[in-house]
Scaffold this motif. Structure first.
Motif, PDB file in Angstrom:
ATOM      1  N   ALA A  50      -0.305  -0.237  -6.984  1.00 57.47           N
ATOM      2  CA  ALA A  50       0.256  -1.144  -8.004  1.00 57.47           C
ATOM      3  C   ALA A  50       0.271  -0.455  -9.374  1.00 57.47           C
ATOM      4  O   ALA A  50       1.257  -0.553 -10.114  1.00 57.47           O
ATOM      5  CB  ALA A  50      -0.559  -2.434  -8.060  1.00 57.47           C
ATOM      6  N   ALA A  51      -0.799   0.262  -9.698  1.00 59.94           N
ATOM      7  CA  ALA A  51      -0.853   0.955 -10.993  1.00 59.94           C
ATOM      8  C   ALA A  51       0.203   2.058 -11.042  1.00 59.94           C
ATOM      9  O   ALA A  51       0.899   2.230 -12.059  1.00 59.94           O
ATOM     10  CB  ALA A  51      -2.251   1.533 -11.206  1.00 59.94           C
ATOM     11  N   LYS A  72       3.594   0.479 -11.574  1.00 59.15           N
ATOM     12  CA  LYS A  72       3.767   0.053 -12.971  1.00 59.15           C
ATOM     13  C   LYS A  72       4.147   1.258 -13.832  1.00 59.15           C
ATOM     14  O   LYS A  72       5.089   1.197 -14.628  1.00 59.15           O
ATOM     15  CB  LYS A  72       2.444  -0.560 -13.436  1.00 59.15           C
ATOM     16  CG  LYS A  72       2.462  -1.178 -14.800  1.00 59.15           C
ATOM     17  CD  LYS A  72       1.251  -2.097 -15.009  1.00 59.15           C
ATOM     18  CE  LYS A  72      -0.062  -1.344 -15.107  1.00 59.15           C
ATOM     19  NZ  LYS A  72      -1.210  -2.170 -15.476  1.00 59.15           N
ATOM     20  N   ALA A 104      -2.737   7.262 -12.955  1.00 64.77           N
ATOM     21  CA  ALA A 104      -3.380   5.979 -12.664  1.00 64.77           C
ATOM     22  C   ALA A 104      -4.899   6.102 -12.602  1.00 64.77           C
ATOM     23  O   ALA A 104      -5.606   5.109 -12.772  1.00 64.77           O
ATOM     24  CB  ALA A 104      -2.843   5.426 -11.340  1.00 64.77           C
ATOM     25  N   PRO A 164      -4.928   2.475  -1.218  1.00 70.07           N
ATOM     26  CA  PRO A 164      -5.398   1.167  -1.688  1.00 70.07           C
ATOM     27  C   PRO A 164      -4.388   0.504  -2.634  1.00 70.07           C
ATOM     28  O   PRO A 164      -3.876   1.163  -3.546  1.00 70.07           O
ATOM     29  CB  PRO A 164      -6.701   1.505  -2.424  1.00 70.07           C
ATOM     30  CG  PRO A 164      -7.141   2.819  -1.836  1.00 70.07           C
ATOM     31  CD  PRO A 164      -5.900   3.553  -1.463  1.00 70.07           C
ATOM     32  N   SER A 165      -4.141  -0.791  -2.409  1.00 74.14           N
ATOM     33  CA  SER A 165      -3.072  -1.462  -3.170  1.00 74.14           C
ATOM     34  C   SER A 165      -3.287  -1.451  -4.688  1.00 74.14           C
ATOM     35  O   SER A 165      -2.297  -1.376  -5.425  1.00 74.14           O
ATOM     36  CB  SER A 165      -2.824  -2.869  -2.630  1.00 74.14           C
ATOM     37  OG  SER A 165      -4.003  -3.613  -2.699  1.00 74.14           O
ATOM     38  N   PRO A 166      -4.528  -1.506  -5.219  1.00 66.85           N
ATOM     39  CA  PRO A 166      -4.646  -1.448  -6.687  1.00 66.85           C
ATOM     40  C   PRO A 166      -4.117  -0.122  -7.268  1.00 66.85           C
ATOM     41  O   PRO A 166      -3.498  -0.123  -8.338  1.00 66.85           O
ATOM     42  CB  PRO A 166      -6.153  -1.581  -6.938  1.00 66.85           C
ATOM     43  CG  PRO A 166      -6.695  -2.224  -5.702  1.00 66.85           C
ATOM     44  CD  PRO A 166      -5.835  -1.744  -4.572  1.00 66.85           C
ATOM     45  N   ILE A 167      -4.344   0.972  -6.547  1.00 70.82           N
ATOM     46  CA  ILE A 167      -3.840   2.273  -7.036  1.00 70.82           C
ATOM     47  C   ILE A 167      -2.313   2.289  -6.944  1.00 70.82           C
ATOM     48  O   ILE A 167      -1.623   2.705  -7.872  1.00 70.82           O
ATOM     49  CB  ILE A 167      -4.422   3.457  -6.222  1.00 70.82           C
ATOM     50  CG1 ILE A 167      -5.947   3.462  -6.297  1.00 70.82           C
ATOM     51  CG2 ILE A 167      -3.863   4.794  -6.739  1.00 70.82           C
ATOM     52  CD1 ILE A 167      -6.597   4.556  -5.470  1.00 70.82           C
ATOM     53  N   GLU A 204      -9.993   3.465   3.239  1.00 68.80           N
ATOM     54  CA  GLU A 204      -9.992   2.664   2.002  1.00 68.80           C
ATOM     55  C   GLU A 204     -10.304   3.497   0.761  1.00 68.80           C
ATOM     56  O   GLU A 204     -10.178   3.021  -0.358  1.00 68.80           O
ATOM     57  CB  GLU A 204     -10.919   1.458   2.129  1.00 68.80           C
ATOM     58  CG  GLU A 204     -12.397   1.783   2.220  1.00 68.80           C
ATOM     59  CD  GLU A 204     -13.234   0.564   2.652  1.00 68.80           C
ATOM     60  OE1 GLU A 204     -14.365   0.427   2.178  1.00 68.80           O
ATOM     61  OE2 GLU A 204     -12.736  -0.231   3.485  1.00 68.80           O
ATOM     62  N   GLU A 260       0.827  -1.219   0.000  1.00 63.63           N
ATOM     63  CA  GLU A 260       0.000   0.000   0.000  1.00 63.63           C
ATOM     64  C   GLU A 260       0.861   1.269   0.000  1.00 63.63           C
ATOM     65  O   GLU A 260       0.347   2.366   0.228  1.00 63.63           O
ATOM     66  CB  GLU A 260      -0.912  -0.002   1.236  1.00 63.63           C
ATOM     67  CG  GLU A 260      -1.896  -1.167   1.240  1.00 63.63           C
ATOM     68  CD  GLU A 260      -2.654  -1.288   2.561  1.00 63.63           C
ATOM     69  OE1 GLU A 260      -3.894  -1.395   2.498  1.00 63.63           O
ATOM     70  OE2 GLU A 260      -2.006  -1.275   3.633  1.00 63.63           O
TER      71      GLU A 260
END
Ligand code: PMP
Ligand code: GLU
Length: 397
Positions: free
Chosen positions: A257-258, A261, A109, A252-255, A227, A92
């Protein structure tokens, strides 16, 4: 030369442009006093410098993981636990090339063309331009001077549309120094939770608060808020490390991670040596930070008192950051020689030309009628600069 359209959607950073102009005048031998850029005048603390020197000596001079080293992430996690009672996992957290690039990565992102981001004004210059660079639309809502330059939960609610992706919050605020109370933040966060939009909370001025209220970190307001919050932070201001270029984001981990990347294809990673320095800044002694804040508190009181003594000028006492944001609209319609002042840009240009004092016009922050003065400069400069401003002010007719 044909340039991509997106270059026409933004203008150069007004704060950095003013700093460059003041520095150029200085290099030409002109005695300019700079209240322009928001950069602590203190040196980076010695323990932090030593950590970087040790990193160089140890050969820690290669690529690191794109999102930062595990050690730097752990240092951020420890800081957020210690100061804000927050708990994050490494997935995170991202370490970035300054907080500015954390924001840049976040907007990349999150924003598709046409998406909206709510930005309270007066705002820091780069929010709007970064959103626009991604093809997004910054929906500006105004924090009234009478409300301490803060926006209300109702204003946020009214600005939300089906295209709203995020709301930017920045407390303590650049440029006004406004600090939101817990109640105000709770009310705004409740609106964001209800509408299920992300809060991008830029807390880079966290240590610079001059009241007893203390800092309220937005993700600490509760799990539903956490969250939906991307916290933006960094060591540039807190540890006087603007040139080292280390910021971070937690969320949040999806953000994350994006963003990681994207970072792997843009900056590769934040500088290895600077990450080692940041670990020491975040986990070592915080006494240099406290000393800086004590000194800024002294300067704030002096500067605001001097500004208030100018006839027709109103200046709120800023609770945080290191900026004063006086209302100078009493100068509009007045002249210096044959030049009339019609807006804050005219005021800033004339003041620089005539009195050799650099500050930033309020229009750069979406707030006409004001100017921003950074008091991250020595007491002596503040005195000399204010003497010049007072003399300039008395010449307006
Ligand atoms: N956010 C705010 C509100 C700022 O004033 C600044 C200016 N430095 C930044 C982010 C960017 O910080 P950095 O220098 O770490 O990129
Ligand atoms: N944030 C600082 C300022 O507002 C530094 C310049 C910039 O990054 O905009 O002056």
């Amino acid at each position: 030369m044909r340039l991509a359209q997106r270059t026409s959607w933004i203008s150069p950073s007004a704060t950095l442009a003013m700093d460059a102009l003041a520095k150029r005048m200085k290099s030409e031998g002109i005695d300019v006093i700079g209240f322009g850029v928001g950069e602590p005048d203190f040196d980076t603390p010695d323990n932090v410098k030593e950590a970087a020197i040790a990193a160089i000596r140890a050969g820690f001079t290669k690529y690191t993981p794109a999102g930062g080293t595990p050690e730097t992430k752990e240092a951020v996690i420890a800081k957020l636990a210690r100061d804000n009672g927050l708990s994050y996992e490494p997935a995170e957290i991202i370490i970035t090339v300054g907080a500015k690039h954390a924001l840049f990565g976040a907007f990349q992102a999150l924003i598709d063309p046409g998406d909206e981001v709510i930005v309270p004004a007066p705002y820091w210059v780069s929010y709007v331009d970064q959103v626009q660079l991604m093809g997004g639309k910054a929906v500006v809502i105004e924090g009234a001077e009478a409300n301490g330059f803060k926006v209300t939960a109702d204003q946020v609610r009214e600005a939300i549309t089906p295209k709203t992706r995020a709301l930017v919050l920045n407390s303590p605020s650049n440029p006004t120094g406004a600090v939101y109370t817990r109640d105000e933040l709770e009310a705004i966060a409740a609106v964001a939770v209800e509408a299920d939009i992300l809060i991008i909370s830029d807390e880079i001025y966290e240590p610079f608060i001059y009241t007893d209220a203390g800092h309220v970190s937005v993700p600490s307001l509760g799990p539903e808020v956490k969250e939906r919050t991307l916290l933006i932070h960094g060591v540039s201001k807190s540890h006087s490390m603007t040139g080292w270029r280390i910021g971070f984001a937690a969320g949040p981990s999806p953000i994350i991670a994006a963003m990681t990347k994207i970072q792997s294809h843009s900056t590769s990673n934040p500088t290895s040596i600077a990450q080692k320095a940041a670990v020491e800044a975040l986990t070592g002694t915080q006494e240099p930070v406290r000393a800086m804040v004590r000194e800024f508190a002294r300067r704030r009181n002096y500067l605001v008192e001097r500004l208030r003594s100018l006839p027709g000028v109103q200046c709120a006492l800023p609770d945080g950051a290191f900026y004063a944001f006086p209302n100078i609209s009493a100068a509009f319609g007045k002249r210096v020689g044959d030049r009339e002042i019609t807006n804050s840009q005219d005021f800033a240009e004339l003041l620089l030309q005539e009195a050799h004092v650099a500050l930033v016009p309020g229009s750069a922050f979406g707030a006409e009628g004001y100017v921003r003065l950074s008091y991250a400069t020595s007491m002596e400069n503040l005195k000399r600069g204010m003497d010049r401003i007072a003399e300039f002010w008395s010449r307006l007719e």
